[in-house]
Structure formats: C-alpha cells, structure tokens
Scaffold this active site. Sequence first.
Site, PDB file in Angstrom:
ATOM      1  N   ARG A  78      85.695   6.437   6.069  1.00 23.47           N
ATOM      2  CA  ARG A  78      86.530   5.013   6.449  1.00 23.47           C
ATOM      3  C   ARG A  78      85.381   4.151   7.254  1.00 23.47           C
ATOM      4  O   ARG A  78      84.810   4.534   7.796  1.00 23.47           O
ATOM      5  CB  ARG A  78      87.443   5.314   7.241  1.00 23.47           C
ATOM      6  N   ARG A 147      89.413   1.316  17.227  1.00 27.49           N
ATOM      7  CA  ARG A 147      89.244   1.222  16.015  1.00 27.49           C
ATOM      8  C   ARG A 147      88.710   0.096  15.135  1.00 27.49           C
ATOM      9  O   ARG A 147      88.617  -1.055  15.988  1.00 27.49           O
ATOM     10  CB  ARG A 147      90.303   1.922  15.114  1.00 27.49           C
ATOM     11  N   LYS A 210      93.216   7.347  20.146  1.00 27.13           N
ATOM     12  CA  LYS A 210      92.768   6.332  19.289  1.00 27.13           C
ATOM     13  C   LYS A 210      93.357   4.793  20.055  1.00 27.13           C
ATOM     14  O   LYS A 210      94.377   5.017  20.648  1.00 27.13           O
ATOM     15  CB  LYS A 210      93.531   6.170  17.824  1.00 27.13           C
ATOM     16  N   LYS A 212      93.640   0.529  19.198  1.00 31.23           N
ATOM     17  CA  LYS A 212      93.855  -0.354  18.317  1.00 31.23           C
ATOM     18  C   LYS A 212      94.056  -1.804  18.817  1.00 31.23           C
ATOM     19  O   LYS A 212      94.704  -2.051  19.472  1.00 31.23           O
ATOM     20  CB  LYS A 212      94.860   0.301  17.181  1.00 31.23           C
ATOM     21  N   CYS A 431     101.833   4.511   3.064  1.00 32.64           N
ATOM     22  CA  CYS A 431     100.639   5.232   3.120  1.00 32.64           C
ATOM     23  C   CYS A 431     100.020   6.061   2.134  1.00 32.64           C
ATOM     24  O   CYS A 431     100.705   6.318   1.261  1.00 32.64           O
ATOM     25  CB  CYS A 431     100.697   6.034   4.414  1.00 32.64           C
ATOM     26  N   CYS A 437      96.157  13.443   2.441  1.00 33.18           N
ATOM     27  CA  CYS A 437      96.579  13.770   3.705  1.00 33.18           C
ATOM     28  C   CYS A 437      97.044  15.113   4.448  1.00 33.18           C
ATOM     29  O   CYS A 437      98.233  15.398   3.730  1.00 33.18           O
ATOM     30  CB  CYS A 437      97.614  12.565   4.272  1.00 33.18           C
ATOM     31  N   CYS A 476     105.253  10.856   6.732  1.00 32.28           N
ATOM     32  CA  CYS A 476     105.545  11.653   7.897  1.00 32.28           C
ATOM     33  C   CYS A 476     105.622  10.287   8.854  1.00 32.28           C
ATOM     34  O   CYS A 476     105.597   9.236   8.852  1.00 32.28           O
ATOM     35  CB  CYS A 476     104.296  12.473   8.256  1.00 32.28           C
ATOM     36  N   CYS A 480     101.466   5.057   9.418  1.00 35.65           N
ATOM     37  CA  CYS A 480     100.346   4.845   8.901  1.00 35.65           C
ATOM     38  C   CYS A 480     100.497   3.144   8.129  1.00 35.65           C
ATOM     39  O   CYS A 480      99.539   2.495   8.234  1.00 35.65           O
ATOM     40  CB  CYS A 480      99.412   5.553   8.061  1.00 35.65           C
TER      41      CYS A 480
HETATM   42 FE1  SRM Z   1      96.928   6.777  10.180  1.00 32.83          FE
HETATM   43  C1  SRM Z   1      96.368   9.999  10.904  1.00 32.83           C
HETATM   44  C2  SRM Z   1      95.758   7.336   7.009  1.00 32.83           C
HETATM   45  C3  SRM Z   1      96.833   3.331   9.575  1.00 32.83           C
HETATM   46  C4  SRM Z   1      98.995   6.142  12.925  1.00 32.83           C
HETATM   47  N1  SRM Z   1      95.966   8.298   9.030  1.00 32.83           N
HETATM   48  C5  SRM Z   1      95.976   9.637   9.796  1.00 32.83           C
HETATM   49  C6  SRM Z   1      95.310  10.594   8.846  1.00 32.83           C
HETATM   50  C7  SRM Z   1      93.804  10.411   9.261  1.00 32.83           C
HETATM   51  C8  SRM Z   1      95.850  11.875   8.779  1.00 32.83           C
HETATM   52  C9  SRM Z   1      94.999  12.857   9.578  1.00 32.83           C
HETATM   53  O1  SRM Z   1      94.920  12.799  10.851  1.00 32.83           O
HETATM   54  O2  SRM Z   1      94.786  13.987   9.149  1.00 32.83           O
HETATM   55  C10 SRM Z   1      95.665   9.761   7.463  1.00 32.83           C
HETATM   56  C11 SRM Z   1      94.543   9.964   6.451  1.00 32.83           C
HETATM   57  C12 SRM Z   1      95.305  10.081   4.941  1.00 32.83           C
HETATM   58  C13 SRM Z   1      94.234   9.908   3.710  1.00 32.83           C
HETATM   59  O3  SRM Z   1      94.375  11.018   3.078  1.00 32.83           O
HETATM   60  O4  SRM Z   1      93.312   9.147   3.601  1.00 32.83           O
HETATM   61  C14 SRM Z   1      95.999   8.413   7.891  1.00 32.83           C
HETATM   62  N2  SRM Z   1      96.325   5.413   8.725  1.00 32.83           N
HETATM   63  C15 SRM Z   1      95.825   5.937   7.274  1.00 32.83           C
HETATM   64  C16 SRM Z   1      95.680   4.791   6.406  1.00 32.83           C
HETATM   65  C17 SRM Z   1      94.535   5.007   5.371  1.00 32.83           C
HETATM   66  C18 SRM Z   1      97.174   4.805   5.867  1.00 32.83           C
HETATM   67  C19 SRM Z   1      96.942   3.781   4.479  1.00 32.83           C
HETATM   68  O5  SRM Z   1      97.762   4.034   3.551  1.00 32.83           O
HETATM   69  O6  SRM Z   1      96.283   2.681   4.527  1.00 32.83           O
HETATM   70  C20 SRM Z   1      95.420   3.679   7.444  1.00 32.83           C
HETATM   71  C21 SRM Z   1      93.820   3.643   7.706  1.00 32.83           C
HETATM   72  C22 SRM Z   1      93.668   2.506   8.808  1.00 32.83           C
HETATM   73  C23 SRM Z   1      92.279   2.157   9.147  1.00 32.83           C
HETATM   74  O7  SRM Z   1      91.665   1.494   8.239  1.00 32.83           O
HETATM   75  O8  SRM Z   1      91.802   2.507  10.114  1.00 32.83           O
HETATM   76  C24 SRM Z   1      96.251   4.435   8.750  1.00 32.83           C
HETATM   77  N3  SRM Z   1      97.598   5.152  11.074  1.00 32.83           N
HETATM   78  C25 SRM Z   1      97.639   3.736  10.701  1.00 32.83           C
HETATM   79  C26 SRM Z   1      98.524   2.908  11.365  1.00 32.83           C
HETATM   80  C27 SRM Z   1      98.641   1.515  11.092  1.00 32.83           C
HETATM   81  C28 SRM Z   1      97.746   0.606  11.905  1.00 32.83           C
HETATM   82  O9  SRM Z   1      96.902   1.126  12.600  1.00 32.83           O
HETATM   83  O10 SRM Z   1      98.088  -0.786  11.883  1.00 32.83           O
HETATM   84  C29 SRM Z   1      98.965   3.737  12.277  1.00 32.83           C
HETATM   85  C30 SRM Z   1     100.202   3.280  13.160  1.00 32.83           C
HETATM   86  C31 SRM Z   1      99.708   2.469  14.422  1.00 32.83           C
HETATM   87  C32 SRM Z   1      99.412   3.352  15.383  1.00 32.83           C
HETATM   88  O11 SRM Z   1      98.169   3.930  15.415  1.00 32.83           O
HETATM   89  O12 SRM Z   1     100.176   3.492  16.476  1.00 32.83           O
HETATM   90  C33 SRM Z   1      98.621   5.271  12.148  1.00 32.83           C
HETATM   91  N4  SRM Z   1      97.564   8.114  11.499  1.00 32.83           N
HETATM   92  C34 SRM Z   1      98.434   7.542  12.862  1.00 32.83           C
HETATM   93  C35 SRM Z   1      98.879   8.627  13.442  1.00 32.83           C
HETATM   94  C36 SRM Z   1      99.712   8.694  14.618  1.00 32.83           C
HETATM   95  C37 SRM Z   1      98.969   8.300  15.840  1.00 32.83           C
HETATM   96  C38 SRM Z   1      99.887   8.497  17.062  1.00 32.83           C
HETATM   97  O13 SRM Z   1      99.862   7.623  18.003  1.00 32.83           O
HETATM   98  O14 SRM Z   1     100.728   9.290  17.289  1.00 32.83           O
HETATM   99  C39 SRM Z   1      98.114   9.530  13.004  1.00 32.83           C
HETATM  100  C40 SRM Z   1      98.200  11.137  13.520  1.00 32.83           C
HETATM  101  C41 SRM Z   1      97.044  11.284  14.630  1.00 32.83           C
HETATM  102  O15 SRM Z   1      96.257  10.345  15.001  1.00 32.83           O
HETATM  103  O16 SRM Z   1      97.207  12.533  15.209  1.00 32.83           O
HETATM  104  C42 SRM Z   1      97.310   9.260  11.552  1.00 32.83           C
HETATM  105 FE1  SF4 Z   2      99.483  10.883   6.338  1.00 38.47          FE
HETATM  106 FE2  SF4 Z   2     101.652  10.417   7.671  1.00 38.47          FE
HETATM  107 FE3  SF4 Z   2      99.758   8.838   7.801  1.00 38.47          FE
HETATM  108 FE4  SF4 Z   2     101.075   8.927   5.828  1.00 38.47          FE
HETATM  109  S1  SF4 Z   2     102.095   8.341   7.882  1.00 38.47           S
HETATM  110  S2  SF4 Z   2      98.964   8.866   5.920  1.00 38.47           S
HETATM  111  S3  SF4 Z   2     101.612  11.152   5.632  1.00 38.47           S
HETATM  112  S4  SF4 Z   2      99.570  10.870   8.527  1.00 38.47           S
END
Ligand code: SRM
Ligand code: SF4
Length: 559
Positions: A78, A147, A210, A212, A431, A437, A476, A480
């Site tokens: 990424r 990020r 993280k 943001k 997502c 994922c 989940c 995201c």
């Molecule tokens: Fe996310 C984890 C994909 C935006 C909250 N996110 C992941 C992971 C890396 C899974 C992992 O940890 O093993 C996913 C990879 C999937 C894959 O196969 O690519 C993943 N997140 C994404 C993306 C690609 C979703 C999408 O469909 O576009 C987004 C990438 C953004 C970027 O360019 O940086 C993405 N993730 C978000 C957002 C939205 C945002 O930031 O505006 C959130 C919610 C906002 C937040 O952070 O509160 C988000 N992702 C999470 C979380 C939960 C964090 C938490 O506070 O609990 C995880 C899990 C973790 O961090 O343990 C996670």
């Molecule tokens: Fe993976 Fe959950 Fe984020 Fe979807 S919401 S990309 S299933 S970690």
Amino acid sequence: MSSGPQSTDVSHVEVVKRNSNYLRGTIAESLADPLTGSIPEDDATLTKFHGTYLQDDRDVRAERTRQKLEPAYGFMVRARIPGGVLSTGQWLQLDALARDHANGAIRATTRQTFQFHGVLKRDMKATMQRIDAMMLTTLAACGDVNRNVMCTPLAEASPVHAAALNTAERLSKHLLPQTGAYHEIWLDGRRVSPAVDEEPVYGPAYLPRKFKIAVAIPPWNDVDVFAHDVGFIAIEHAGRLTGFNVAAGGGMGASHGEPATYPRLATLLGSCTVEQAVTVAEQIMCVQRDYGDRRDRKHARLKYTIDDHGLDWFKAELQSRLDFTLGPVLPYKFHHNGDRFGWQQDPEGRWHLTLFIPSGRIIDHPDRQLLTGMRELARVHRGEFRFTPNQNLIIAGVAEADRAAIEALAQRHGLDAGADLRQFQRDAMACVALPTCGLAMAEAERYLPDFLSRVGELLERYGLADEPLNIRITGCPNGCARPYVAEIALVGKAPGRYNLMLGGNRVGDRLNVLYRENLSETRILDVLDGMFSRFAQHRQAGEGFGDYVVRAELAHSAV
Ligand code: SRM
Ligand code: SF4
C-alpha cells in the site's frame, strides 16, 4: 520526546517494535530466505510499518492444506499519497507494476491511495524500488504510525483545495517516520542512517496503534472527517482557506461481542489557523503516544484514551503542550459524504471527471477494460489523477479543448462503470474482505454488486429507485469501509451472515446502530422490504432513509 505513564506490562507487538532497531527486525534476512514465500510473524508485524502485509489467498487455503502445500502467500503493498494526487507518468508506472508484479489490478482504497495484492516475496524489493522511482513511498502506509492523510479532492474551489491539500501534504511529511530502515531494506541495502536512528516525534516504540488524519472541505465530507483520530474541517473566508475546526478521537474499529470496543465519532475541540494545524496534529498524536494503551491493542486507539481519561482531561493535556490556545468551533455545514460523479468545472475553467470504480478495483474485465482504458487515458491526459476517499478516481485538470477527447476515451473503454447505475449504487462502498484479507469473516467487495441489485429491486417496488442511499458492507467489524456512519451497513459475522446496522446519515456525522445480529441475506432483504415500504409511505419531504429510521424510532441512534 516526553514520555507519559507507560506500563512495562505491554503487548507482544510493543516488544517487537522496541526490539526492532527502528523497524528493521530481521526483515532483510527473512526476505532473502528462498525456502518459503512467507516471513516470520514478528517481521510481518514490522513490515506493516513499511506499508506491506503478508497475506495468503484464502480461496485456495483449504485445498493447499489438503495438498500439504504452504498457503499461497502474497504481499499486499500500500502506498502513501497525501490527498491522493498522482501524475500521469506515475500512473503509467503503477499500471506496469500491477501487471509485472501484482495480480494485474490497482486497488483504490477508502483512504485515497492504492494497494497491490499478490506480490510474491521474491518480487518485493523490485516492487518497492519501482514505487520509490515513482517518487512515492509505502513507508507508514500501515503500522502504528500516522497513515495516509486524506483531503477532499474538491475541484470547484481550487484555491481552497490547493491550500487544504498543502496542509495535508505538510501533515503527512511532518509525521513520517525518520527511520533509515526503509531505505536500507528495500532500496539500496546500504545503511544511510547512523547505527541508532532517531524518531524525534515517535520514539523507539512508535504509537500504541494506527493513527489517521483527514482534511475535509465543507460542504463535502467525502473523507468522513469524524471517523478519524484527527479531523480538520476547512474554514473558508472570501474564497481563501483561513483555518480549521479540529476534531479528535474518531475511529470505526470494533470487535463482535466485545462491548468495550466501539466505533466513535471524533469530538470537535476548537479551531486553529492554517499554520497551527501541523502542531495541533503532532501534539494530539503525542498525547496518544504517551497515554494510549500499550497493553491491549483492541483498546489502544485515541478514542479510548479520550474516553478513559475524559474529554476535559484530554483538552487540558493537549492545551498544556501548545503555546497557543485553540479558538472556538466555527460554523460549518456538510451536505454529503460521497463523491461527486461526472464532470465538474473549477473557477479557473479546468474540468475534472470523477469515474465510479466498483469497490476501487481497477482491473480488466472481459466486458470493461478498466486497467487498459486508464493506461490509454494516462498516455494522452495532460492533467493529473486523484484518488477519492471513496475508492473512486478523478481525471483532474482537463483543459476545455481536451474534454471531448477524454470523454470519448472514457466512453470507448467503459471507464465510467457507474454510467448506468443508480446513485445509491455509485455511493455504496465495500471493503476488500475475501480472498486476501486475513480478518474477513464474510464477503464484502465480491458480494456488493449482487446485494445492491437486490436492494435496487426493493427500492423500485416502492418508487424509491432514485433515492440517494448510503450503503456500506464490510467483511468484519473492523470497519474499513467506514460502515458505522452509513444509513444501511452490513458488517460481516460469518460466511453469508451480517449484522445489520441502520440509522447513519448522508453527511457522515451520526453513527448507525445495530438493528439485528447475524442475519442471512434473505432476512436482511425482508427487513429492508418492510422498512422501505414504511419509508415510502411515512417519510417527510426531503427526509433521507437514515433520518427516517431514527425519527420513526425503528433504530435508536446513539447520537
Ligand atoms: Fe483497514 C485492517 C484494508 C481502511 C480499520 N484493513 C486491515 C487489513 C490490513 C487486514 C489486516 O490487518 O490483516 C485489511 C487488508 C485487506 C486487503 O486484503 O487488502 C484492511 N482498510 C483496508 C482497505 C484497503 C479497505 C478498502 O477496501 O479500501 C483500506 C485501506 C486504507 C488505506 O489506504 O490506508 C482500509 N481500515 C480502513 C478504515 C477506513 C479509514 O481509515 O478511513 C478503517 C476504519 C477507520 C479506523 O481506523 O478506525 C480501517 N483496518 C481497520 C482495522 C480496525 C482498527 C481498529 O481501530 O480497531 C483493522 C484491524 C487492525 O488494525 O487490527 C484493519
Ligand atoms: Fe478485512 Fe475487516 Fe477490513 Fe474488511 S473490514 S478489509 S474484512 S479487516
């Protein structure tokens, strides 16, 4: 660096970070091991800070286990692009990289940047080097650091956009980790830093979790500013950017069955000048660095630090670190939290075309060659590209004289996948989820189109087909696709089963609530059928679905 009350009883990830010598660990050695496509777990923890995740193809996991093969490992890579701006030259290199080393797709994300999937370990260094040659980096695209900084890609008010984007870029640059590890591991292998690096802002353990930041330019809240640890809301006066309202403590992530984890909207703290924004963000981050929970990663985001210590404590702690006082919250109004599709013209007469990209996946389908079409377009376009905060893409800065040619190219290649879709279909997000994922419990991106067509049938039944509606699906509860601010959200619980969340709105400033748990598609559609029927009969003039659901007390909003 000041240090707050940090316990010695810390999580394993904290130990890994602290022992990593500023994010080096044994990544270099693990990459060189030809016997496996994987890397050890602790290195996989550290590579996240370098913008890459070890994954495996879950579609073939069981079969490979049966055949006694190791999982089909691949890396997700990424990049970090503040405000999502890319030149056409960068696009062409990106496109070549997607075909040479990834799975033939560029995946636009919900944070205004791109990802590759399926990069093999042996191609990782070449991939990182080619990204570096594009003048981009993947450093801090993931990990316990700040990020990618988002910024409304607003075309119409370009002087304000330019100044807001400049703030996003300054924030991104200032909060970038300083470690030489990235250069050393991925680029030329030489140590370019002293034996012990310094991280003047982060320190050797980086952040508890993280972090943001987003910059929104009203009336557009396309970045979902309240979903961020720090949100800046641009204040405009006479066509100029004069400052920002500042909000802190937003976040979406939660875990099923753990009520101590929850989505939270950022709280408005006050306002600051354009010049003060970087200091404000840095000091909010430092409060979190010093007081965030380093024992329990599920409780380690800024939102919990604020709720545990109280908002008054947080404001006082922040104020004690600033040598200026935040001003009062200034009036602002948001109209919408989605993208604006089609052509927009800015005050200088340039045109911008926002294309709908289904779940951000830019790939060649048999009937729609998005990757090829974008390549053709990048060869002739004389402006730039901008990723949007909702997984879409803007062909930006088109001169009046070039507009017809760009339009023709976009049509020839079917680049606007949203041309025949209803607004609710173009505004929807999902997502990535399966198959890459590792945390997905249910499908999201692959399920969204089917779900939307079924919802479309229901809406038509009640004469609501053109109703704007904000629908989001995640595999989940991590959130995201920022599902907890959607009017209707499906949050994956198990294969084919989702929690149904209702009652967000179209401006992104209200959380939805859990309506029913663990529903199958049939049950979800039954529920929506009844709700749409009532909505069509009892809505007030101009009332949105989410607002109706809350007013009619069909779902009790948390706000
Ligand atoms: Fe996310 C984890 C994909 C935006 C909250 N996110 C992941 C992971 C890396 C899974 C992992 O940890 O093993 C996913 C990879 C999937 C894959 O196969 O690519 C993943 N997140 C994404 C993306 C690609 C979703 C999408 O469909 O576009 C987004 C990438 C953004 C970027 O360019 O940086 C993405 N993730 C978000 C957002 C939205 C945002 O930031 O505006 C959130 C919610 C906002 C937040 O952070 O509160 C988000 N992702 C999470 C979380 C939960 C964090 C938490 O506070 O609990 C995880 C899990 C973790 O961090 O343990 C996670
Ligand atoms: Fe993976 Fe959950 Fe984020 Fe979807 S919401 S990309 S299933 S970690």
